[in-house]
Motif scaffolding. Structure first.
Motif, mmCIF file in Angstrom:
data_model
loop_
_atom_site.group_PDB
_atom_site.id
_atom_site.type_symbol
_atom_site.label_atom_id
_atom_site.label_comp_id
_atom_site.label_asym_id
_atom_site.label_seq_id
_atom_site.Cartn_x
_atom_site.Cartn_y
_atom_site.Cartn_z
ATOM 1 N N GLU A 140 4.870 6.911 3.793
ATOM 2 C CA GLU A 140 5.083 5.947 2.950
ATOM 3 C C GLU A 140 6.066 4.886 3.661
ATOM 4 O O GLU A 140 7.129 5.361 4.130
ATOM 5 C CB GLU A 140 5.445 6.217 1.502
ATOM 6 C CG GLU A 140 4.345 6.942 0.969
ATOM 7 C CD GLU A 140 4.674 6.922 -0.684
ATOM 8 O OE1 GLU A 140 5.539 6.275 -1.134
ATOM 9 O OE2 GLU A 140 3.991 7.825 -1.196
ATOM 10 N N GLY A 165 0.714 15.084 2.007
ATOM 11 C CA GLY A 165 -0.163 13.680 2.076
ATOM 12 C C GLY A 165 -1.300 14.142 3.005
ATOM 13 O O GLY A 165 -1.862 13.140 3.970
ATOM 14 N N GLU A 200 0.822 -1.062 0.187
ATOM 15 C CA GLU A 200 -0.098 -0.167 0.245
ATOM 16 C C GLU A 200 1.000 1.371 0.005
ATOM 17 O O GLU A 200 2.074 1.061 0.517
ATOM 18 C CB GLU A 200 -0.786 0.076 1.247
ATOM 19 C CG GLU A 200 -2.092 -1.173 1.245
ATOM 20 C CD GLU A 200 -3.066 -0.851 0.098
ATOM 21 O OE1 GLU A 200 -3.145 0.350 -0.337
ATOM 22 O OE2 GLU A 200 -3.910 -1.840 -0.155
ATOM 23 N N THR A 201 0.237 2.314 -0.604
ATOM 24 C CA THR A 201 0.699 3.473 -0.498
ATOM 25 C C THR A 201 0.730 4.257 0.700
ATOM 26 O O THR A 201 -0.033 3.907 1.535
ATOM 27 C CB THR A 201 0.380 4.460 -1.820
ATOM 28 O OG1 THR A 201 -0.972 4.330 -1.757
ATOM 29 C CG2 THR A 201 0.741 3.866 -2.948
ATOM 30 N N GLY A 202 1.381 5.541 0.960
ATOM 31 C CA GLY A 202 1.216 6.073 2.033
ATOM 32 C C GLY A 202 -0.189 6.588 2.448
ATOM 33 O O GLY A 202 -0.771 6.874 1.327
ATOM 34 N N LYS A 203 -0.677 6.644 3.743
ATOM 35 C CA LYS A 203 -1.934 7.037 3.879
ATOM 36 C C LYS A 203 -2.241 8.514 4.127
ATOM 37 O O LYS A 203 -1.386 9.324 4.561
ATOM 38 C CB LYS A 203 -2.476 6.418 5.406
ATOM 39 C CG LYS A 203 -2.378 4.836 5.420
ATOM 40 C CD LYS A 203 -2.718 4.328 6.834
ATOM 41 C CE LYS A 203 -2.603 2.751 6.886
ATOM 42 N NZ LYS A 203 -2.952 2.309 8.095
ATOM 43 N N LYS A 204 -3.308 8.992 3.462
ATOM 44 C CA LYS A 204 -3.640 10.419 3.453
ATOM 45 C C LYS A 204 -4.263 10.860 4.508
ATOM 46 O O LYS A 204 -5.157 9.725 5.078
ATOM 47 C CB LYS A 204 -4.101 10.797 2.307
ATOM 48 C CG LYS A 204 -3.387 10.670 0.817
ATOM 49 C CD LYS A 204 -4.157 11.392 -0.153
ATOM 50 C CE LYS A 204 -5.270 10.724 -0.726
ATOM 51 N NZ LYS A 204 -5.894 11.358 -1.933
ATOM 52 N N LYS A 234 11.443 11.707 5.904
ATOM 53 C CA LYS A 234 11.022 10.425 6.806
ATOM 54 C C LYS A 234 11.330 11.075 8.303
ATOM 55 O O LYS A 234 12.427 11.577 8.499
ATOM 56 C CB LYS A 234 11.560 9.032 6.266
ATOM 57 C CG LYS A 234 11.306 8.700 5.049
ATOM 58 C CD LYS A 234 9.800 8.346 5.161
ATOM 59 C CE LYS A 234 9.485 6.802 6.029
ATOM 60 N NZ LYS A 234 8.155 6.320 5.877
#
Length: 314
Positions: free
Chosen positions: A173, A56, A25-29, A143
Motif C-alpha cells: 500500500e 495481500g 487506491e488501496t494496495g494491489k492484491k 514496507k
C-alpha cells in the motif's frame, strides 16, 4: 444484449463500493496460479512468493489448463479469476520442455490483461537454505525498500517493464507517513545483462551509528533467483492512456487578503472593525464603589434600628 445485474443485498453493495475506483487506491492484491505442469522449482517460487505477500495475495493450488495469455482468447480464465478475487497483479507458473521453470508476471486494468512479461527461473535458493537469526525475519505487512541497480533498467525496454511489474508486485500500500521500525526488508534487483536480473530478498538490521540516523546492514534471508526475460507484451497505447488518467482534485478555495512574501512565507491583511470605545459600557467592579455601597447599607441598617428603638421607647 448484456444483462446489467444490480446488487440486492447490503453485503453485495459494500463489495461493489470497495471495488469501485477511488481517489487514493488501496494496495494491489496478487493472484497466484499454477499451470498444467509445474516443476518443484516453480512450485517453491509460487509458495514463497505467497509467503512474502501474505495478507495481500490469493493462491490457487488447482492446475489450470486454459490459461495462455499470449494466445488469442487464452486470457479469458485469467480475467475471470481476476474479477472473482479483485486482484490486479498475477503470477502464473508453468514448466515445459520449450520453456522450463517458467514464471509469467502481469498486471490487469479493469480486470483485463494490461501487460505481460515472461521470465525463466535459474539458480533458485529457497528460504530454508539461508541461516540467520530468526529475530531478523521480516514481519507480515511491513514496507520494503526496492533497489534497482544496473543501466539496463533505464535503457532496455524489457527490463523497464520488469522493473514496473516488480515494483507493483512488492511495494504494498502507498502511505504518506512511515515508521522507521516498519522498514525491515529490502528487495535487491541487479541487471546482470540485458536479459537477466538477479533478485534477492534481505532483512534490514539497524545498528548504532553515534548519530540520529542508524547504520543499516543487509542480511540475506531469501529467496534469491535469476530471472531470464523470455517474452513480453506491452500495453496498447489507448489502454495505457486510459489507465494513466487521474481524477482532478477539487480546486482549493482562494484565500482573500493572503499574499506570498519574498522569503517564501505568507502575509495577510487584517481589517479590524470600529470598536466604538466611547459607547462601550464599562463593568462596575471597582473596590471603592463596593466599599461605599457597603458603608451606605450599614448606615441605613443603623438608622433603621435606631428609629425602631425610638418607637418602642415611646
Amino acid at each position: 444484449m448484456m444483462e446489467i445485474r444490480t446488487p440486492k443485498t447490503g453485503k453485495a453493495k459494500r463489495v461493489l463500493e470497495q471495488r469501485a475506483p477511488k481517489q487514493v487506491e488501496t494496495g494491489k492484491k496478487t493472484l497466484i496460479l499454477h499451470g498444467t505442469k509445474t516443476s518443484a522449482t516453480v512450485s517453491s517460487v509460487l509458495m514463497e512468493l505467497y509467503q512474502l505477500k501474505k495478507g495481500g495475495a490469493i493462491k490457487y493450488s488447482r492446475r489450470n489448463e486454459n490459461i495462455r495469455p499470449f494466445e488469442s482468447g487464452g486470457e479469458t480464465s485469467l480475467e475471470f479469476f481476476s474479477l472473482k478475487t479483485d486482484c490486479s497483479i498475477f503470477a502464473y507458473g508453468s514448466h515445459s520442455k520449450k520453456r522450463p521453470h517458467n514464471l509469467l508476471l502481469g498486471r490487469m486494468y479493469d480486470h483485463h490483461v494490461y501487460d505481460l512479461i515472461e521470465v525463466g527461473i535459474e539458480n533458485f535458493k529457497s528460504l530454508l537454505s539461508f541461516s540467520y537469526d530468526k529475530k531478523l525475519a521480516p514481519h507480515e505487512g511491513s514496507k520494503p525498500f526496492i533497489c534497482f541497480t544496473g543501466e539496463g533498467f533505464d535503457h532496455v525496454q524489457e527490463l523497464k517493464q520488469l522493473k514496473e511489474v516488480l515494483t507493483d508486485l512488492f511495494r504494498g500500500e502507498v502511505v504518506d507517513n512511515l515508521n522507521l521500525t516498519g522498514l525491515d526488508r529490502a528487495y535487491i534487483c541487479s541487471a546482470i545483462s540485458p536479459t537477466k536480473v538477479f533478485l534477492t530478498h534481505c532483512a534490514i538490521k539497524l545498528k548504532k551509528s553515534g548519530t540520529i540516523v542508524p547504520r543499516i546492514e543487509l542480511v540475506e534471508v531469501g529467496p534469491s533467483m535469476d530471472l531470464v526475460v523470455r517474452r513480453n507484451r506491452l500495453p496498447n497505447d489507448g489502454v495505457r492512456k486510459e489507465a494513466m488518467k487521474t481524477s482532478k482534485d477539487k480546486p482549493k478555495k482562494k484565500l482573500k487578503n493572503v499574499h506570498n512574501s519574498a522569503v517564501g512565507g505568507q502575509s495577510g491583511n487584517i481589517y479590524v472593525p470600529d470598536q466604538k470605545v466611547g459607547e462601550t459600557k464599562l463593568p462596575d467592579k471597582s473596590k471603592g464603589l463596593k466599599r461605599e455601597r457597603r458603608e451606605r447599607k450599614l448606615k441605613k441598617e443603623e438608622e433603621g434600628s435606631a428609629s425602631k428603638k425610638l418607637k418602642e421607647s415611646e
